[in-house]
Design an enzyme around this catalytic site. Structure first.
Site, PDB file in Angstrom:
ATOM      1  N   LYS A   1       0.842  -1.202   0.000  1.00  0.00           N
ATOM      2  CA  LYS A   1       0.000   0.000   0.000  1.00  0.00           C
ATOM      3  C   LYS A   1       0.880   1.256   0.000  1.00  0.00           C
ATOM      4  O   LYS A   1       2.091   1.179   0.220  1.00  0.00           O
ATOM      5  CB  LYS A   1      -0.911  -0.007   1.229  1.00  0.00           C
TER       6      LYS A   1
ATOM      7  N   ARG B   1      -9.813  -0.067  15.805  1.00  0.00           N
ATOM      8  CA  ARG B   1      -9.630   0.682  14.571  1.00  0.00           C
ATOM      9  C   ARG B   1     -10.466   0.048  13.466  1.00  0.00           C
ATOM     10  O   ARG B   1     -11.490   0.589  13.098  1.00  0.00           O
ATOM     11  CB  ARG B   1      -8.138   0.717  14.196  1.00  0.00           C
TER      12      ARG B   1
ATOM     13  N   TYR C   1      16.706  30.478   6.621  1.00  0.00           N
ATOM     14  CA  TYR C   1      15.622  31.241   7.232  1.00  0.00           C
ATOM     15  C   TYR C   1      15.756  31.292   8.748  1.00  0.00           C
ATOM     16  O   TYR C   1      16.130  30.303   9.393  1.00  0.00           O
ATOM     17  CB  TYR C   1      14.266  30.609   6.879  1.00  0.00           C
TER      18      TYR C   1
ATOM     19  N   MET D   1      12.190  24.703   1.243  1.00  0.00           N
ATOM     20  CA  MET D   1      11.278  23.905   0.433  1.00  0.00           C
ATOM     21  C   MET D   1      12.016  23.054  -0.591  1.00  0.00           C
ATOM     22  O   MET D   1      11.683  21.887  -0.811  1.00  0.00           O
ATOM     23  CB  MET D   1      10.276  24.811  -0.295  1.00  0.00           C
TER      24      MET D   1
END
EC number: 5.1.1.1
Length: 377
Positions: A49, A148, A268, A319
């Site tokens: 998955k 769950r 930053y 980023m």
């Protein structure tokens, strides 16, 4: 206006990506064979998955199939349809989330096996089988304590309403909550409950354990185990040495190098101020690539040319970029275009996870689609 990029081969972009993920399919295969030998005569499946935990479902599933895997687990219907399109062979593809109304035909058409997680799913599938007078494969999951997925204690009385005339579940299963903590009392409690609950349905095949549960012993193996993270190099025994082979190497390309002076800051927020003259390298990888901002300044990278020299990350991860300290590397030993290893021999996915108090699952599944993925076997 025409798109100027339409005539450009998209592979040019991926091959010129700023970072690469190297995925060792032979290591995945060896991990699978090791786990299969450990649980024999039970069968070992494979959880693929979330795009095989970020490593590429198609490539990984094909490698596992060649190694003998015949039971695959994904979370969603779309994942199952995609997997069936490339594994159009005699194997079982389980959908962990079961189905929602009006999806039944897609499961049958694509030969997918839903895992029925509540009494309504179970009733609907039984009615389908009885109406068509045909047993369409499905698994039944019981909640043994994780709260769950699975048929809960409050639904057990309704099992008497299920018609088993044509429906025969192919698998009874549950999931352990604390398998990575071997001495946790929940493990034995769930095992005891599962042995009781699986006898409530007409099914002779059972599955309880995923990666860590395999290492709890034979009592937890039953007929089928469902490893995921262990296949991909994650440690299924967190408080002991990792028995699995490493699978992933992550490398970022150097965009530029520069010298900075005492008092200069990096990134930053000016969170790092140089205590002395330093040389830094800027790499083309950042949090948009799934390399978490919280990893800086806690991680140390390596140059494949000088793997014995740690290269600390400096300042905040941006980023699309991050900075590493290359002061201790020999003069003129690296340049733009060279690679720096962020995950690999010196720093595994388990090491990275510990650095920011998370799990290796999160590190792998966060890997973005901007990486160029390179498969070796």
């Amino acid at each position: 206006m025409s798109n100027p990029y339409m005539s450009i081969d998209p592979q040019l972009f991926t091959h010129r990506a700023g970072a690469e993920v190297h995925i060792d399919l032979s290591a995945i295969t060896q991990n699978y064979l090791y786990l299969q030998s450990k649980v024999a005569p039970a069968q070992c499946g494979g959880v693929v998955k979330a795009d095989a935990y970020g490593l590429g479902m198609v490539e990984v599933a094909k490698a596992l199939y060649k190694a003998g895997c015949r039971h695959f687990f994904v979370a969603h219907l779309d994942e199952g349809i995609a997997l069936r399109s490339v594994l159009n062979a005699e194997c079982t593809i389980y959908i962990l989330h079961g189905f929602i109304p009006n999806q039944e035909a897609l499961f049958i058409q694509n030969r997918l096996t839903p895992i029925l997680n509540d009494i309504q799913q179970l009733k609907s599938w039984s009615q389908l089988c009885n109406h068509q007078r045909k047993n369409h494969p499905a698994a039944v999951q019981f909640d043994t304590g994780m709260s769950r997925f699975g048929i809960g204690q409050d639904e057990l009385a309704q099992l008497s309403q299920i018609s088993w005339d044509f429906f025969r579940p192919c698998l009874a299963m549950s999931h352990l909550a604390c398998a990575d903590t071997p001495d946790h009392p929940a493990n034995q409690q769930q095992l005891t409950r599962f042995n009781t609950l699986k006898a409530l349905i007409p099914c002779t095949t059972a599955s309880l354990s995923a990666s860590s549960g395999i290492f709890l012993g034979k009592d937890f193996h039953f007929d089928l185990v469902r490893p995921g993270i262990a296949l991909y190099g994650g440690n299924p025994t967190p408080n002991a040495p990792n028995p699995m082979r490493a699978v992933v190497t992550l490398q970022g390309k150097i965009l530029q190098t520069r010298s900075i002076n005492t008092g200069d800051f990096i990134g930053y927020g000016a969170t790092f101020v140089a205590p002395c003259p330093m040389k830094i390298a800027t790499l083309s990888i950042g949090y948009a690539d799934g390399f978490f901002r919280s990893l800086s300044p806690k991680l140390q990278a390596r140059s494949p040319k000088y793997p014995e020299i740690p290269l600390p990350l400096l300042g905040r991860i941006s980023m699309d970029s991050l900075c590493v300290d290359v002061t201790n590397l020999p003069e003129n030993s690296i340049q733009s275009g060279d690679i720096i290893e962020l995950i690999g021999k010196s720093c595994s996915i388990n090491d990275v996870a510990r650095t920011i108090d998370t799990i290796s699952y999160e590190i792998l599944t966060a890997l973005g689609d901007r990486y160029h993925r390179i498969y070796t076997s």
